[in-house]
Design a protein around this motif. Structure first.
Motif, PDB file in Angstrom:
ATOM      1  N   ALA A  69       6.997 -19.973  -8.123  1.00  0.00           N
ATOM      2  CA  ALA A  69       7.567 -19.549  -7.597  1.00  0.00           C
ATOM      3  C   ALA A  69       8.361 -20.852  -7.354  1.00  0.00           C
ATOM      4  CB  ALA A  69       7.232 -18.807  -6.358  1.00  0.00           C
ATOM      5  N   GLU A  71      11.039 -23.390  -4.482  1.00  0.00           N
ATOM      6  CA  GLU A  71      10.845 -23.926  -3.247  1.00  0.00           C
ATOM      7  C   GLU A  71      11.364 -24.306  -2.366  1.00  0.00           C
ATOM      8  OE1 GLU A  71       6.352 -26.781  -4.364  1.00  0.00           O
ATOM      9  OE2 GLU A  71       8.334 -27.793  -4.596  1.00  0.00           O
ATOM     10  N   TYR A  73      12.010 -25.062   1.506  1.00  0.00           N
ATOM     11  CA  TYR A  73      11.607 -26.173   3.414  1.00  0.00           C
ATOM     12  C   TYR A  73      12.410 -24.772   4.530  1.00  0.00           C
ATOM     13  CZ  TYR A  73       9.206 -28.938   6.262  1.00  0.00           C
ATOM     14  OH  TYR A  73       8.869 -29.399   7.701  1.00  0.00           O
ATOM     15  N   ARG A  85       7.117 -21.819  -0.856  1.00  0.00           N
ATOM     16  CA  ARG A  85       6.521 -20.868  -1.995  1.00  0.00           C
ATOM     17  C   ARG A  85       7.892 -19.739  -1.739  1.00  0.00           C
ATOM     18  NH1 ARG A  85       3.921 -23.894  -6.249  1.00  0.00           N
ATOM     19  NH2 ARG A  85       3.834 -25.957  -5.596  1.00  0.00           N
ATOM     20  N   LYS A 183     -12.746 -27.784  -4.241  1.00  0.00           N
ATOM     21  CA  LYS A 183     -11.544 -26.701  -3.671  1.00  0.00           C
ATOM     22  C   LYS A 183     -11.372 -25.030  -4.191  1.00  0.00           C
ATOM     23  CE  LYS A 183      -7.242 -29.520  -2.436  1.00  0.00           C
ATOM     24  NZ  LYS A 183      -6.523 -30.097  -2.524  1.00  0.00           N
ATOM     25  N   ILE A 390      19.178 -35.329  15.379  1.00  0.00           N
ATOM     26  CA  ILE A 390      18.410 -36.113  15.494  1.00  0.00           C
ATOM     27  C   ILE A 390      17.175 -36.145  14.554  1.00  0.00           C
ATOM     28  CG2 ILE A 390      16.721 -38.412  16.845  1.00  0.00           C
ATOM     29  CD1 ILE A 390      19.022 -37.843  19.171  1.00  0.00           C
ATOM     30  N   ASN A 391      16.650 -35.010  15.088  1.00  0.00           N
ATOM     31  CA  ASN A 391      15.357 -34.458  14.297  1.00  0.00           C
ATOM     32  C   ASN A 391      15.162 -33.089  13.926  1.00  0.00           C
ATOM     33  OD1 ASN A 391      14.210 -34.582  16.196  1.00  0.00           O
ATOM     34  ND2 ASN A 391      13.452 -36.783  15.702  1.00  0.00           N
TER      35      ASN A 391
ATOM     36  N   GLU B  71      14.073 -38.139  10.263  1.00  0.00           N
ATOM     37  CA  GLU B  71      13.287 -37.347   9.385  1.00  0.00           C
ATOM     38  C   GLU B  71      13.445 -37.522   8.300  1.00  0.00           C
ATOM     39  OE1 GLU B  71      11.664 -34.044  12.519  1.00  0.00           O
ATOM     40  OE2 GLU B  71      13.427 -33.716  11.116  1.00  0.00           O
ATOM     41  N   TYR B  73      11.757 -35.698   4.012  1.00  0.00           N
ATOM     42  CA  TYR B  73      10.622 -34.972   2.965  1.00  0.00           C
ATOM     43  C   TYR B  73      10.456 -35.972   2.214  1.00  0.00           C
ATOM     44  CZ  TYR B  73       7.263 -31.328   1.938  1.00  0.00           C
ATOM     45  OH  TYR B  73       6.023 -30.459   1.725  1.00  0.00           O
ATOM     46  N   PHE B  75       8.020 -37.092  -1.041  1.00  0.00           N
ATOM     47  CA  PHE B  75       6.875 -37.294  -2.082  1.00  0.00           C
ATOM     48  C   PHE B  75       5.947 -38.343  -2.520  1.00  0.00           C
ATOM     49  CE2 PHE B  75       8.827 -32.555  -2.598  1.00  0.00           C
ATOM     50  CZ  PHE B  75       7.696 -32.163  -2.802  1.00  0.00           C
ATOM     51  N   GLU B  81       2.283 -36.037   1.197  1.00  0.00           N
ATOM     52  CA  GLU B  81       3.858 -35.525   0.862  1.00  0.00           C
ATOM     53  C   GLU B  81       3.898 -34.442   2.459  1.00  0.00           C
ATOM     54  OE1 GLU B  81       2.863 -31.749  -1.686  1.00  0.00           O
ATOM     55  OE2 GLU B  81       4.384 -31.135   0.009  1.00  0.00           O
ATOM     56  N   LEU B  83       6.855 -33.598   6.220  1.00  0.00           N
ATOM     57  CA  LEU B  83       8.268 -33.950   6.818  1.00  0.00           C
ATOM     58  C   LEU B  83       8.121 -35.205   7.620  1.00  0.00           C
ATOM     59  CD1 LEU B  83      11.599 -32.979   6.885  1.00  0.00           C
ATOM     60  CD2 LEU B  83      10.647 -31.907   9.145  1.00  0.00           C
ATOM     61  N   HIS B 353      -3.674 -33.449  -9.165  1.00  0.00           N
ATOM     62  CA  HIS B 353      -3.871 -34.103  -8.417  1.00  0.00           C
ATOM     63  C   HIS B 353      -2.401 -33.345  -7.095  1.00  0.00           C
ATOM     64  CE1 HIS B 353      -5.448 -36.432  -5.167  1.00  0.00           C
ATOM     65  NE2 HIS B 353      -6.355 -36.521  -5.643  1.00  0.00           N
ATOM     66  N   TYR B 354      -2.682 -32.708  -5.547  1.00  0.00           N
ATOM     67  CA  TYR B 354      -2.862 -32.533  -4.620  1.00  0.00           C
ATOM     68  C   TYR B 354      -2.017 -33.478  -4.492  1.00  0.00           C
ATOM     69  CZ  TYR B 354      -5.673 -34.253  -1.396  1.00  0.00           C
ATOM     70  OH  TYR B 354      -6.561 -35.444  -0.768  1.00  0.00           O
ATOM     71  N   GLN B 355      -1.800 -35.218  -4.480  1.00  0.00           N
ATOM     72  CA  GLN B 355      -1.616 -36.332  -3.683  1.00  0.00           C
ATOM     73  C   GLN B 355      -0.724 -36.838  -4.230  1.00  0.00           C
ATOM     74  OE1 GLN B 355      -5.031 -37.918  -2.001  1.00  0.00           O
ATOM     75  NE2 GLN B 355      -4.348 -37.892   0.040  1.00  0.00           N
ATOM     76  N   ASN B 391       8.928 -26.391 -10.029  1.00  0.00           N
ATOM     77  CA  ASN B 391       8.620 -26.762  -8.474  1.00  0.00           C
ATOM     78  C   ASN B 391       8.150 -27.867  -8.139  1.00  0.00           C
ATOM     79  OD1 ASN B 391       5.872 -25.492  -8.880  1.00  0.00           O
ATOM     80  ND2 ASN B 391       6.355 -23.789  -8.719  1.00  0.00           N
ATOM     81  N   LYS B 392       7.203 -28.403  -7.176  1.00  0.00           N
ATOM     82  CA  LYS B 392       6.711 -29.964  -6.980  1.00  0.00           C
ATOM     83  C   LYS B 392       5.299 -29.770  -8.683  1.00  0.00           C
ATOM     84  CE  LYS B 392       3.343 -28.474  -3.091  1.00  0.00           C
ATOM     85  NZ  LYS B 392       3.404 -28.425  -1.876  1.00  0.00           N
ATOM     86  N   GLU B 393       4.509 -29.023  -8.544  1.00  0.00           N
ATOM     87  CA  GLU B 393       3.939 -28.516  -9.668  1.00  0.00           C
ATOM     88  C   GLU B 393       4.041 -28.647 -11.372  1.00  0.00           C
ATOM     89  OE1 GLU B 393      -0.090 -26.733  -8.426  1.00  0.00           O
ATOM     90  OE2 GLU B 393       1.503 -26.094  -7.169  1.00  0.00           O
TER      91      GLU B 393
END
Lengths: 580, 580
Positions: A69, A71, A73, A85, A183, A390-391, B71, B73, B75, B81, B83, B353-355, B391-393
């Motif tokens: 999917a 992405e 925010y 997603r 996991k 500001i945020n 602020e 976001y 990665f 990851e 904000l 790896h998620y990180q 996407n991020k993966e």
């Protein structure tokens, strides 16, 4: 859904026919078990590129996962912010229709079905939305003791017990954590509520157990868990619902959009709300049904619908709002809190509730009211000249007019730019927790021809500047030709069938008239609960030509009998006309 | 830090003097207890607007909170990851220096001190970084029993115990949750490690307890908690460190930047790493010291430094790397996994790896190796022609050359575009958990004049395509004139002082030569552990002119004595010259 097809190469298998004239993209049914997401992402891209006006599904069942999917925010008020997603990402689209032709859309995992963001003239119709693994969990009470219950879970609600803690999970291992251990997707919970197995609604006068996520448990045998919590009660045979901690994936999110039509859509489940609309105009729901499928007590983990800072028209017609964990609708604005008065024209303001963070609404030109937090009485109308974000919490605002000298730090600011007219007609509300309609628009509101059998008040006029920070206060509310059938069988959030529950300090209620011009006529009230109207700080209410039928369908407990309940409990109000 | 000043109006109090020629913005010391963040956000804006080249602090102590921070976001690989709130957001800046003039920067809460993002020629110097409330917690072991310990916490580590669960918190209530209950900042933990009270380092041969976040606890009295966990052991008088679950706020994050100099900076604590650099060139650390302050066992909750996909030069000179919960440095690339072979030139690849999610590195023109996951032997060199980020993966990659027919789903792809030359000189490594230097660059690497007393291997050559997905494999490594003082007093992550620990399958080690051309000379090894080199799949290693002194400073336990430890345990390798 473990079966992953050759996702990219197979897209051609789905016939995406573009007819030059009709501008329709057709989606053919996919082989069973295939994740449809990448096809739909591709199809929507094609629609955008070809300016197609319709995406039409061959009738059938489609499965979607977050895997492929898109992405984005999202800061959606009254939901949890985050990088989502999204399958049907309709951002920026105009004049577009998604027609399911009666299809069932089954989602699996943390994925948002539909997003309208800066979208115009969008129709979503003829489909149902459900999830393979619900964001909440349900179990049968098979044993009840002092401060503990035995709960039996079916395979639909996988869980693990580790170190006496209960964690609900997805049904498969998705990799390893940093310790090299398996996991799983985790479905956090924080709330328990008992549902009556026969009535399929919250057990009468059962209350919420909140913040129970860390309760001590013991697995007695596979599928049966003993849960311990102080004063925990339940009845053997009933269902205990373990509700989701968060509102991550509402079914249909509408933000900064206009003219959105949702027709013939059934929401069986989502990890948030059914439809949430913010900063949008003209949202029309017709035959939009939130219903729990057979075998489940709960439909949605939160409200059926929710509208924040909207304008134009909101229309809910011929809808079913059933079995949600929260209200059928909540229509309101947002108050920000004044943190600092910087100069005669400038203030630093803050969004306080964490599920409102990032809800920006103070733009140059926005008309506002600056309001006393305790009384919800505005000091003044004003207009934003300039604002600097500001945020996600703080904004520095310059107003066109000097801020009234009465205004103090801790007071609140809300938009008065526009309010929606609300028309709710021929809807059925039952089996859910909490209230029916929370009406907080200052536009014209009509609620008619509806059937209510709600756990708390059927109609609630909320709003406060101290806890939820939801701007409310009606100015023209008509409630007519409805049936209120034994509403408020919990007394959990107030005493009345129709009530004011605004956060106005007791000492300020005499001067505040937060809700005004309410007409309640030609309704039928079937009541075990003597309290029909519970209100304060109201101006100009007429109650006429209503029928009241008393019954003993629910038995009040002793403490409730000690509350001096009367049919019309109205204080600190003016121009109240009750014609019984 | 509860005291919030009139933040906006007071900014004028801070003298931000801009000298037309020197282009220097000076920050005057603020009154005690004032949150400096809004001033610094404003000051950096001024610097950008005026193209100032220096932000200079009057020497003193400054406090920062996330409240008014910017602020973004982020990665950041090997971090979590999200904000982030960032105080020194140097995004896009060029030719700029932050000079603390010896100031102490104290952060409070989930806030990132420094971000260089697309920044060039940046100097950060003459300052220290610490946090008011650490992201980890520490307690004294005051009782030890079978499977349980009594831990005493000072006021520095506020916590709550609810339903037998331990939760570490901030020191104040920050609002209410949806249940109306008091809300605190939560500092999640997941890992326990015992530290020796006298040596101020991990207790000899003490192991990690991972995934302990849900352990059952009982508060015995205010500040004293009994914790229960299977096989939990500890020694009364020692310190148990409860390490943070996440790497949220590294002290200095460098991404997509060039020529970054960090000089005379002390990191006493951060909720992540000290310096993390990714996709950046030329990073120079001089007199960069990670050290635990008096009264604390731990400095950082993760690595002192970490470099991912960097190029140019990495220089670590005259640094102290002490008391971290992880390695002193880790320099590597990233492998993505091939999920689908789409066409002769196309593949769908995934960050596993998620990180590493969101670590994009496959751009048009990037030179890559396509590598067998099991052996880490490349099938071929290739080049990216085009890539589409899903996407991020997931990314869909088109290569210039056809993918080798030997490549299969599950194999991996990494960049060979550029590797950094690494020069590490005159650094001290001690008191930390885990390894010293993880060296995974194929550039020229020299490690000289350093002192090592590390919990696991002093120098580790890692890399794998199955778990961490970190691309490694040295080509020119010189280790000279160092002192290795009783390194690897845990045997937790391998047996050697210098070791290969790459994830190469046993069956593939005979053919793999993942690390090549290693010279180890003129070092001094003080060892209780007979194993100096533990290696496999190495080509061309010379060990010469080193001094080895044996001692009995640590006592091996019975199982360790049963491991047949030898000084040089080298298998499946070629051209090994050991001159003892």
């Amino acid at each position: 859904m473990n079966k992953r097809p050759l996702i990219v190469t197979c897209i051609a298998l789905v016939l995406l026919t573009i007819f030059a004239e009709a501008k329709t993209v057709n989606v053919k049914l996919l082989p069973s078990g295939i994740d449809a997401t990448p096809y739909i992402v591709e199809a929507i891209k094609k629609c955008k590129a070809s300016k197609a006006t319709k995406l039409v599904f061959e009738k059938g069942t489609y499965h979607f996962t977050p895997e492929f999917a898109e992405e984005k925010y999202l800061f959606t008020s009254n939901n949890d912010e985050g990088l989502k997603r999204i399958v049907f990402n309709l951002t920026g689209m105009k004049n577009f229709e998604v027609d399911g032709q009666g299809s069932a859309f089954i989602f699996d995992g943390f994925v948002t079905p539909f997003l309208c963001d800066k979208s115009t003239n969008i129709r979503i119709g003829n489909l149902s939305i459900d999830y393979k693994r619900t964001f909440h969990s349900e179990g049968t009470i098979v044993g009840a003791y002092t401060d503990s219950l035995d709960i039996q879970f079916s395979k639909d609600y996988p869980y693990i017990v580790q170190n006496n803690k209960l964690t609900f999970t997805g049904d498969k291992i998705i990799g390893k954590d940093n310790a090299g251990e398996p996991k799983r997707v985790i479905y956090p919970f924080w709330h328990l509520l008992e549902f009556d197995i026969n009535k399929r609604e919250p057990h009468p006068f059962a209350g919420d157990y909140l913040n129970v996520q860390n309760m001590v448990v013991k697995e007695l045998s596979p599928g049966i868990v003993r849960i311990f919590y102080p004063r925990l009660k339940g009845n053997v045979g009933n269902i205990m619902v373990f509700n989701a901690s968060d509102r991550i994936n509402s079914a249909i999110t509408i933000t900064d959009s206009e003219n959105i039509y949702v027709n013939n859509v059934d929401i069986l489940h989502a990890g948030g709300m059914g439809v949430v609309g913010q900063r949008s105009r003209n949202i029309y729901l017709d035959n939009f049904n939130v219903i729990a499928p057979k075998g489940r007590m709960l439909s949605l983990v939160a409200d059926a619908t929710h509208f924040i800072g909207c304008g134009g028209e909101i229309s809910l017609k011929n809808c079913k709002f059933e079995s949600m964990m929260d209200d059928a609708t909540n229509i309101h604005g947002i108050y920000v809190k004044i943190i600092e008065l910087i100069s005669p024209n400038e203030a630093l303001v803050k969004l306080i509730h964490y599920q409102q963070f990032g809800y920006d609404f103070l733009f140059a030109g926005t008309k506002v009211e600056i309001t006393e937090a305790e009384s919800l009485i505005p000091y003044q109308e004003n207009k934003v000249k300039k604002s600097v974000r500001i945020n996600k919490e703080y904004t520095r605002v310059t107003f066109e007019q000097p801020i009234s000298p009465k205004v103090k730090v801790g007071d609140v600011v809300a938009s008065t730019q526009e309010y929606p007219d609300v028309h709710i007609k021929n809807c059925t509300l039952q089996k859910n927790r909490a209230r029916g309609f929370l009406l907080g628009s200052r536009g014209k509101i009509v609620v008619e021809d509806c059937y209510f059998h709600t756990h708390c008040a059927a109609i609630n006029l909320e709003g406060d500047g101290r806890f939820w920070f939801e701007q409310s206060g009606v100015r023209d509310l008509t409630i007519r030709n409805n049936v209120f059938d034994n509403c408020n069988y919990s007394f959990m959030l107030g005493l009345g069938v129709i009530q004011v529950n605004s956060g106005i300090e007791e000492s300020k209620r005499a001067e505040s008239r937060y809700n005004r011009n309410i007409l309640i006529e030609n309704n039928k009230f079937r009541v075990f609960n003597p309290c029909i109207l519970s209100m304060y700080s109201v101006d100009n209410l007429t109650f006429r030509n209503n029928t009241i039928e008393k019954n003993n369908d629910y038995v009040l407990s002793d403490w409730m009998k000690n509350v001096d309940l009367k049919p019309f409990m109205i204080t600190n109000s003016s121009n109240i006309k009750i014609e019984e």
